[in-house]
Design a protein around this motif. Structure first.
Motif, PDB file in Angstrom:
ATOM      1  N   PRO A  53       2.523   9.761 -10.766  1.00 34.97           N
ATOM      2  CA  PRO A  53       3.875  10.042 -11.243  1.00 34.97           C
ATOM      3  C   PRO A  53       4.177   9.201 -12.473  1.00 34.97           C
ATOM      4  O   PRO A  53       3.636   8.103 -12.622  1.00 34.97           O
ATOM      5  N   PRO A  54       5.020   9.703 -13.370  1.00 35.10           N
ATOM      6  CA  PRO A  54       5.392   8.910 -14.543  1.00 35.10           C
ATOM      7  C   PRO A  54       6.023   7.587 -14.095  1.00 35.10           C
ATOM      8  O   PRO A  54       6.789   7.566 -13.138  1.00 35.10           O
ATOM      9  N   ALA A  55       5.666   6.533 -14.790  1.00 34.49           N
ATOM     10  CA  ALA A  55       6.193   5.213 -14.438  1.00 34.49           C
ATOM     11  C   ALA A  55       6.507   4.435 -15.711  1.00 34.49           C
ATOM     12  O   ALA A  55       5.609   4.156 -16.496  1.00 34.49           O
ATOM     13  N   GLN A  60       2.454   0.773 -12.112  1.00 36.44           N
ATOM     14  CA  GLN A  60       2.233   2.131 -11.619  1.00 36.44           C
ATOM     15  C   GLN A  60       2.258   2.054 -10.101  1.00 36.44           C
ATOM     16  O   GLN A  60       1.869   1.041  -9.528  1.00 36.44           O
ATOM     17  N   SER A  61       2.692   3.116  -9.450  1.00 33.86           N
ATOM     18  CA  SER A  61       2.670   3.118  -7.992  1.00 33.86           C
ATOM     19  C   SER A  61       2.287   4.495  -7.465  1.00 33.86           C
ATOM     20  O   SER A  61       2.370   5.495  -8.179  1.00 33.86           O
ATOM     21  N   MET A  62       1.865   4.507  -6.224  1.00 35.15           N
ATOM     22  CA  MET A  62       1.447   5.732  -5.552  1.00 35.15           C
ATOM     23  C   MET A  62       1.750   5.548  -4.070  1.00 35.15           C
ATOM     24  O   MET A  62       1.415   4.510  -3.490  1.00 35.15           O
ATOM     25  N   SER A  63       2.399   6.545  -3.465  1.00 38.51           N
ATOM     26  CA  SER A  63       2.713   6.499  -2.040  1.00 38.51           C
ATOM     27  C   SER A  63       1.940   7.584  -1.310  1.00 38.51           C
ATOM     28  O   SER A  63       1.774   8.688  -1.822  1.00 38.51           O
ATOM     29  N   VAL A  64       1.500   7.249  -0.108  1.00 41.93           N
ATOM     30  CA  VAL A  64       0.781   8.201   0.746  1.00 41.93           C
ATOM     31  C   VAL A  64       1.520   8.274   2.074  1.00 41.93           C
ATOM     32  O   VAL A  64       1.662   7.264   2.768  1.00 41.93           O
ATOM     33  N   THR A 119       4.480   5.536   5.736  1.00 41.48           N
ATOM     34  CA  THR A 119       4.103   5.663   4.332  1.00 41.48           C
ATOM     35  C   THR A 119       3.498   4.341   3.875  1.00 41.48           C
ATOM     36  O   THR A 119       4.021   3.273   4.196  1.00 41.48           O
ATOM     37  N   VAL A 120       2.412   4.436   3.143  1.00 36.39           N
ATOM     38  CA  VAL A 120       1.812   3.259   2.517  1.00 36.39           C
ATOM     39  C   VAL A 120       1.988   3.439   1.016  1.00 36.39           C
ATOM     40  O   VAL A 120       1.600   4.473   0.453  1.00 36.39           O
ATOM     41  N   THR A 121       2.588   2.451   0.374  1.00 38.37           N
ATOM     42  CA  THR A 121       2.814   2.500  -1.070  1.00 38.37           C
ATOM     43  C   THR A 121       1.989   1.419  -1.740  1.00 38.37           C
ATOM     44  O   THR A 121       2.011   0.251  -1.301  1.00 38.37           O
ATOM     45  N   PHE A 122       1.280   1.816  -2.770  1.00 32.09           N
ATOM     46  CA  PHE A 122       0.475   0.887  -3.561  1.00 32.09           C
ATOM     47  C   PHE A 122       1.109   0.751  -4.942  1.00 32.09           C
ATOM     48  O   PHE A 122       1.584   1.738  -5.511  1.00 32.09           O
ATOM     49  N   SER A 123       1.108  -0.453  -5.490  1.00 30.32           N
ATOM     50  CA  SER A 123       1.625  -0.717  -6.836  1.00 30.32           C
ATOM     51  C   SER A 123       0.631  -1.601  -7.569  1.00 30.32           C
ATOM     52  O   SER A 123       0.079  -2.528  -6.980  1.00 30.32           O
ATOM     53  N   TRP A 124       0.437  -1.338  -8.847  1.00 32.34           N
ATOM     54  CA  TRP A 124      -0.485  -2.124  -9.651  1.00 32.34           C
ATOM     55  C   TRP A 124      -0.065  -2.070 -11.106  1.00 32.34           C
ATOM     56  O   TRP A 124       0.740  -1.237 -11.517  1.00 32.34           O
ATOM     57  N   ARG A 125      -0.635  -2.967 -11.892  1.00 30.37           N
ATOM     58  CA  ARG A 125      -0.358  -2.989 -13.333  1.00 30.37           C
ATOM     59  C   ARG A 125      -1.163  -1.890 -13.999  1.00 30.37           C
ATOM     60  O   ARG A 125      -2.304  -1.660 -13.639  1.00 30.37           O
ATOM     61  N   LYS A 126      -0.529  -1.241 -14.946  1.00 35.00           N
ATOM     62  CA  LYS A 126      -1.202  -0.146 -15.673  1.00 35.00           C
ATOM     63  C   LYS A 126      -2.380  -0.683 -16.464  1.00 35.00           C
ATOM     64  O   LYS A 126      -2.446  -1.780 -16.872  1.00 35.00           O
TER      65      LYS A 126
END
Length: 126
Positions: A53-55, A60-64, A119-126
């Motif tokens: 998704p745009p961030a 940046q993050s992604m949820s599952v 839900t597991v959400t991951f976040s990281w630096r672009k």
């Protein structure tokens, strides 16, 4: 069960899951996603060119979303990730959710199997 049969079984289960109707997984203590877990998911998402998704900004993050079938003794029998077009991260999140739930669920009153969601959400630096 071979890999193709397993994938087909999981796809059939996902199609039958009413995600909106699932109750939240009753954790005793909230799970902790470590920085290493966030970083691994980010590397995999980038390497596999997963749609993100745009961030704005530097993160940046992604949820599952995950559906978990819990048996009468509180053990996780099955974890089904909701497809986000990033199989590696989906399966990683599924494994984490199973581990987070192990010996970490509140007691349930019924002894029947029941589906839950988390839900597991991951976040990281672009």
């Amino acid at each position: 069960m071979n890999a193709l049969a397993l994938v087909m079984a999981l796809a059939a289960q996902e199609a039958a899951i009413d995600w909106a109707a699932l109750p939240a997984l009753p954790y005793r203590a909230p799970p902790v996603v470590t920085q290493g877990m966030h970083d691994f998911a980010g590397r995999e998402a980038k390497a596999r060119k997963c749609p993100l998704p745009p961030a704005p900004g530097h993160n940046q993050s992604m949820s599952v979303e995950l559906a978990l079938l819990v048996d009468g003794t509180g053990d996780v029998r099955t974890v089904v990730p909701r497809a986000i077009d990033c199989a590696t991260v989906e399966q990683y999140a599924a494994g984490l959710a199973a581990g987070f739930a192990r010996n970490n669920l509140l007691p349930r009153s019924g002894a029947a199997e029941q589906w839950y969601k988390t839900t597991v959400t991951f976040s990281w630096r672009k």
